[in-house]
Scaffold this motif. Sequence first.
Motif, mmCIF file in Angstrom:
data_model
loop_
_atom_site.group_PDB
_atom_site.id
_atom_site.type_symbol
_atom_site.label_atom_id
_atom_site.label_comp_id
_atom_site.label_asym_id
_atom_site.label_seq_id
_atom_site.Cartn_x
_atom_site.Cartn_y
_atom_site.Cartn_z
ATOM 1 N N ALA A 77 0.804 -1.226 0.000
ATOM 2 C CA ALA A 77 0.000 0.000 0.000
ATOM 3 C C ALA A 77 0.835 1.273 0.000
ATOM 4 C CB ALA A 77 -0.935 -0.005 1.213
ATOM 5 N N HIS A 78 2.155 1.140 0.093
ATOM 6 C CA HIS A 78 2.980 2.365 0.147
ATOM 7 C C HIS A 78 4.321 2.120 -0.524
ATOM 8 C CE1 HIS A 78 3.880 6.291 2.406
ATOM 9 N NE2 HIS A 78 4.981 6.026 1.718
ATOM 10 N N VAL A 79 4.370 2.366 -1.820
ATOM 11 C CA VAL A 79 5.653 2.287 -2.538
ATOM 12 C C VAL A 79 5.877 3.607 -3.272
ATOM 13 C CG1 VAL A 79 5.428 -0.211 -2.900
ATOM 14 C CG2 VAL A 79 4.738 1.359 -4.722
ATOM 15 N N HIS A 80 7.140 3.840 -3.605
ATOM 16 C CA HIS A 80 7.494 4.941 -4.506
ATOM 17 C C HIS A 80 8.213 4.320 -5.688
ATOM 18 C CE1 HIS A 80 6.479 8.090 -1.562
ATOM 19 N NE2 HIS A 80 6.946 7.243 -0.666
ATOM 20 N N LEU A 81 7.483 4.077 -6.756
ATOM 21 C CA LEU A 81 8.107 3.508 -7.957
ATOM 22 C C LEU A 81 9.019 4.579 -8.531
ATOM 23 C CD1 LEU A 81 4.895 1.880 -9.406
ATOM 24 C CD2 LEU A 81 6.858 0.658 -8.439
ATOM 25 N N ASP B 247 1.260 3.326 -5.596
ATOM 26 C CA ASP B 247 2.356 4.293 -5.615
ATOM 27 C C ASP B 247 1.895 5.602 -4.997
ATOM 28 O OD1 ASP B 247 5.164 5.028 -6.956
ATOM 29 O OD2 ASP B 247 3.792 6.730 -7.055
ATOM 30 N N VAL B 248 2.611 6.023 -3.950
ATOM 31 C CA VAL B 248 2.205 7.227 -3.203
ATOM 32 C C VAL B 248 3.121 8.406 -3.510
ATOM 33 C CG1 VAL B 248 0.990 6.064 -1.333
ATOM 34 C CG2 VAL B 248 3.461 6.312 -1.203
ATOM 35 N N GLY B 249 3.675 8.424 -4.708
ATOM 36 C CA GLY B 249 4.465 9.573 -5.128
ATOM 37 C C GLY B 249 5.685 9.163 -5.915
ATOM 38 N N HIS C 191 5.910 -0.810 2.355
ATOM 39 C CA HIS C 191 7.367 -0.987 2.462
ATOM 40 C C HIS C 191 8.060 0.377 2.542
ATOM 41 C CE1 HIS C 191 11.219 -2.757 0.424
ATOM 42 N NE2 HIS C 191 11.338 -2.785 1.720
ATOM 43 N N ASP C 192 7.705 1.278 1.644
ATOM 44 C CA ASP C 192 8.276 2.629 1.623
ATOM 45 C C ASP C 192 9.799 2.591 1.652
ATOM 46 O OD1 ASP C 192 8.227 5.367 1.499
ATOM 47 O OD2 ASP C 192 7.771 5.684 3.619
ATOM 48 N N SER C 193 10.382 1.613 0.944
ATOM 49 C CA SER C 193 11.836 1.449 0.988
ATOM 50 C C SER C 193 12.271 0.658 -0.229
ATOM 51 C CB SER C 193 12.218 0.732 2.288
ATOM 52 O OG SER C 193 13.617 0.582 2.386
ATOM 53 N N GLU D 124 -0.838 7.392 6.405
ATOM 54 C CA GLU D 124 0.488 6.881 6.067
ATOM 55 C C GLU D 124 1.452 7.261 7.193
ATOM 56 O OE1 GLU D 124 0.496 5.133 3.072
ATOM 57 O OE2 GLU D 124 -1.629 5.625 3.243
ATOM 58 N N HIS D 125 2.178 6.290 7.690
ATOM 59 C CA HIS D 125 3.128 6.420 8.816
ATOM 60 C C HIS D 125 2.358 6.486 10.136
ATOM 61 C CE1 HIS D 125 5.665 7.183 5.390
ATOM 62 N NE2 HIS D 125 5.124 8.364 5.175
ATOM 63 N N GLY D 126 1.724 7.608 10.445
ATOM 64 C CA GLY D 126 0.805 7.680 11.598
ATOM 65 C C GLY D 126 1.427 7.366 12.943
#
Length: 414
Positions: A62-66, A114-116, A318-320, A245-247
Amino acid sequence: MAPSPLILWGARLIDGRGAVQDRATVVITGSTITDVGPAQRDRPPGAIDLTGRTMLPGLVDAHVHLSSHMERSPDFGPREVLNGEPPRPRELGYFILAKAARALLDAGITTVRDVGSYDDEALALREANRLGLVGGPRVLSCGRIVSATAPGGRIFGTMYREADGPDEMRKAVREQIRRGADFIKVMATGARSVVDEDPEPAQLTQPELHAVVDEAHRMGLRVAAHAEGLGGTRLAVEEGVDTIEHGLSLHREPRLLDRMAERGIVLVPTLTTFHDLAERFTTDFAPKLVEQAKRQLEDAYRTLTAAARAGVILAMGHDSGPPGDDAVELVRMVEGGLSPQAAITAGTSGAARALGLDDAGAVTPGKRADLLVVDGNPLDSIGILRERSRIWLVIKDGQPSGGRALDARGLQPG
Ligand SMILES: [Zn+2]
């Protein structure tokens, strides 16, 4: 002629909604799961024997940056340009994106949000994927991140659409819809990765955030809010965003967690990203940010357990990097106190809820046939989901699309 169904027989089934069957049969017709039940004693003709293996829904991140920029993925992209070598063409980036998409799918990630991304790269990859030009997960994109005019805008450049005041917020949302966004991402607070931003206060006023949510929801798009400090997180929950997100500050105000549970607002805790700043890339970030991340890391774990206790829906994010190591986030969730079953739910139906998809994240009849077959039992050892050698088969849209079975031509039905 109708396609003959694909029958998967004999594996343990983790259905993504908390249920487990010891030996199951899953029937896939076209791109849809059409039947799920206990395995018959004898293998049906044509069925693929998965005895000893575990079947689960394709994972959803739910949280990637391609991105073609590989700062968080040392060794994944091309090696650095050496002095004296010609500069690399900009277009090389699209090949790096294609490699990332392939790596995600091979790891069993069948959907990403993708969140950005820079330069609309996620939108380009989404289209390439839809057209069948590259293998990869289904992509949902926010277009550009809607942010107040802020220091992060100087660092993140084309990833951001800066806007101020309610009317401009509406316009910024409409621009993302025009660009083809699947949902809206908004910065409710500043970012922990920007020296000149204080992530504590709300970065938007109430009328500004209200305008974002109202405009997006009226047009049928969900809203994901980047929310670190309590001020912006509170505002985001009260204004009715769909995901936080993060929270990490939420443990400080349990009432907000109760509200999220009541309203089905999903928390994407992104534990891995705090480890990145606090431990993994400490020499790549300004010292002030590393110190801040160490505190945030503890907060993030406190919030994880408080949110689980409050009944908040959790999602894997993942955000990584590198792409394909996303399930490390599930390992962290288990280290933080969740059961492996709860972590898998976060990586499947929980994340599907975050994305607003009702056709993904579960192995039940009628769902899209996105599945993952692994060697061993991730309920005993969640880390299995991170090991490429354990990923036996990835099915996306009903098609065998990755995993060892394809390499070894092991997919010979009996
Ligand atoms: Zn992020």
